[in-house]
Write an enzyme that holds these catalytic residues in place. Sequence first.
Site, PDB file in Angstrom:
ATOM      1  N   LYS A   1       0.880  -1.195  -0.241  1.00 29.05           N
ATOM      2  CA  LYS A   1      -0.092  -0.175  -0.094  1.00 29.05           C
ATOM      3  C   LYS A   1       0.553   1.269  -0.055  1.00 29.05           C
ATOM      4  O   LYS A   1       0.511   2.165  -0.638  1.00 29.05           O
ATOM      5  CB  LYS A   1      -0.819  -0.038   1.332  1.00 29.05           C
ATOM      6  CG  LYS A   1      -2.136  -1.094   1.129  1.00 29.05           C
ATOM      7  CD  LYS A   1      -2.780  -1.085   2.535  1.00 29.05           C
ATOM      8  CE  LYS A   1      -3.632  -2.631   2.377  1.00 29.05           C
ATOM      9  NZ  LYS A   1      -4.297  -3.083   3.783  1.00 29.05           N
TER      10      LYS A   1
ATOM     11  N   GLN B   1      -4.415  -1.669  10.124  1.00 22.82           N
ATOM     12  CA  GLN B   1      -4.280  -3.089   9.543  1.00 22.82           C
ATOM     13  C   GLN B   1      -4.500  -3.889  10.520  1.00 22.82           C
ATOM     14  O   GLN B   1      -4.262  -3.975  11.555  1.00 22.82           O
ATOM     15  CB  GLN B   1      -2.759  -3.223   9.016  1.00 22.82           C
ATOM     16  CG  GLN B   1      -2.491  -4.381   8.399  1.00 22.82           C
ATOM     17  CD  GLN B   1      -2.814  -4.630   7.039  1.00 22.82           C
ATOM     18  OE1 GLN B   1      -2.929  -3.707   6.075  1.00 22.82           O
ATOM     19  NE2 GLN B   1      -3.562  -5.621   6.649  1.00 22.82           N
TER      20      GLN B   1
ATOM     21  N   ASP C   1     -11.384   1.960   4.541  1.00 18.73           N
ATOM     22  CA  ASP C   1     -11.754   0.417   4.497  1.00 18.73           C
ATOM     23  C   ASP C   1     -12.850   0.218   4.525  1.00 18.73           C
ATOM     24  O   ASP C   1     -13.544  -1.033   4.551  1.00 18.73           O
ATOM     25  CB  ASP C   1     -10.839  -0.187   5.555  1.00 18.73           C
ATOM     26  CG  ASP C   1      -9.806  -1.181   5.226  1.00 18.73           C
ATOM     27  OD1 ASP C   1      -9.721  -1.264   4.028  1.00 18.73           O
ATOM     28  OD2 ASP C   1      -9.293  -1.650   6.084  1.00 18.73           O
TER      29      ASP C   1
END
Lengths: 288, 288
Positions: free
Chosen positions: B53, B97, B120
């Site tokens: 990312k 994460q 997300d």
Amino acid sequence: MTATVIDGRAVAKEINAVTATQTAALTSQGVIPGLAVIMVGDDPASAIYVRNKERRAGKLQFNSVVKRLPETATQVEVLDLVRHYNQDPAIHGILVQSPLPAHLNEEEVVMTIAPQKDVDGLHPKNLGQLFANVGHQYPVACTPKGIMTLLDRYDVPLAGKQVVMVGRSRLVGKPLVALMNNADATVTLAHRHTHHLAELTKTADVLVVAVGQANLITADMVKPGATVIDVGMNRLADGTLTGDVAAEVANVAGAITPVPGGVGPMTIATLMQQTVQLAAWQTGKQVQ
Amino acid sequence: MTATVIDGRAVAKEINAVTATQTAALTSQGVIPGLAVIMVGDDPASAIYVRNKERRAGKLQFNSVVKRLPETATQVEVLDLVRHYNQDPAIHGILVQSPLPAHLNEEEVVMTIAPQKDVDGLHPKNLGQLFANVGHQYPVACTPKGIMTLLDRYDVPLAGKQVVMVGRSRLVGKPLVALMNNADATVTLAHRHTHHLAELTKTADVLVVAVGQANLITADMVKPGATVIDVGMNRLADGTLTGDVAAEVANVAGAITPVPGGVGPMTIATLMQQTVQLAAWQTGKQVQ
């Protein structure tokens, strides 16, 4: 074989008795459950629903407020009223009777209700928590919640079972999908674009129908022994009230909810049950 | 017959090219898309994801911040960091994460991310809006959003079609159900409690699998001509990377995503695409 009739009136009566006890317990601690219902205009069906809610809330000795606004009410007036009840510590649940007149933005009204007072479970935050299955102390739409209570009382197994939900409204179909998934059922959401509906409904161990179309579900569409929950409420030309499921389905199903007397009474009972729950959460009290 | 291979790398490349153009356009208006990634501990798989990312965000000339906290970080430290980025106008997307170390409360972390920066799409408010299909300008989980882009690029019809989603995570299965329902597909959500999985998957015109079990889906479980989307990412004993779908399925399916090179590249491309979108929304700019 004739299906077991799932007696929503009887279960609703039990729920109401518990709610009355809980209300008394909360009241003795200084908390009177408060429910505000806002109705705009004079749709006749809505007027009946609102009156039924008012009557039940009155019987339970809630702090029951029904605010009837004229058909001509403005968006700002409705929003201001919602914001007023959001701030009012004597009100624990706020319900805006649907449908609103066409000139009003219902979406904005729903989004303005404080999520913790959203007794109809319509706010996206509440639906999202339910579907994500995270957190606790959030309201859930009353009709699907009432259906889950009925299934529980009649010991209908759900884990690993096929559930087909026909109709995808925010008040019924979508929250029911979330509730059924949380109960480990395998759930399919069908709607007016669904092809081969009969093939699909025939796979269902539990079939829930909330479309608003009399006789949509016929006996050949139902798996023998299935549990059939009829959320439909259709007024026929001769005045009869009927659901979405044809009478003949009772010859195939294992259990079925009648219309009237099935899901309908559970919705109001669950609304009252949930108002008490919200009152307890908002004031840090316990209900049993 | 061998299935069409759905080339996620090629589509991701196209998306990235558009994202680069949009980034340049925003930057020329004084808005540099800002993405903050928080990683706690040193899980090796997470480390690779985060590095990928970071690399992509760097190539796109984002304001890219990766904050690596030690395994021993406290809940308060993580929450404070999230709150810091919530307030930082140079950051438009925040990603924590997963998984977090076991001593941390991931749920509370997710609920602390400002919904408009939740790149997300994990916050219940965002999932709820997606499922309710109301409002606009909210983020959607990147993997299912990327899958919808792939299906669109390959002209896979969805309205009225049967979609079976196997796996019900918050990052993939649940948001995909909402997206598919919004696209008028008839969607079934299956999971580890589902009975007769093969019978169910065989009804699917579009089958999406996100379980994390190599060879879960075999050729006999797939309808001839179906589109199969494999979200699995399993490392075999010999080091090979494989999905949840057996290789033989390519002989039955009409179209299929490879692993690697299918869904994987789309997830990161969609994350970047969405960061730019959030930057535009938060600053009132337009992207094309």
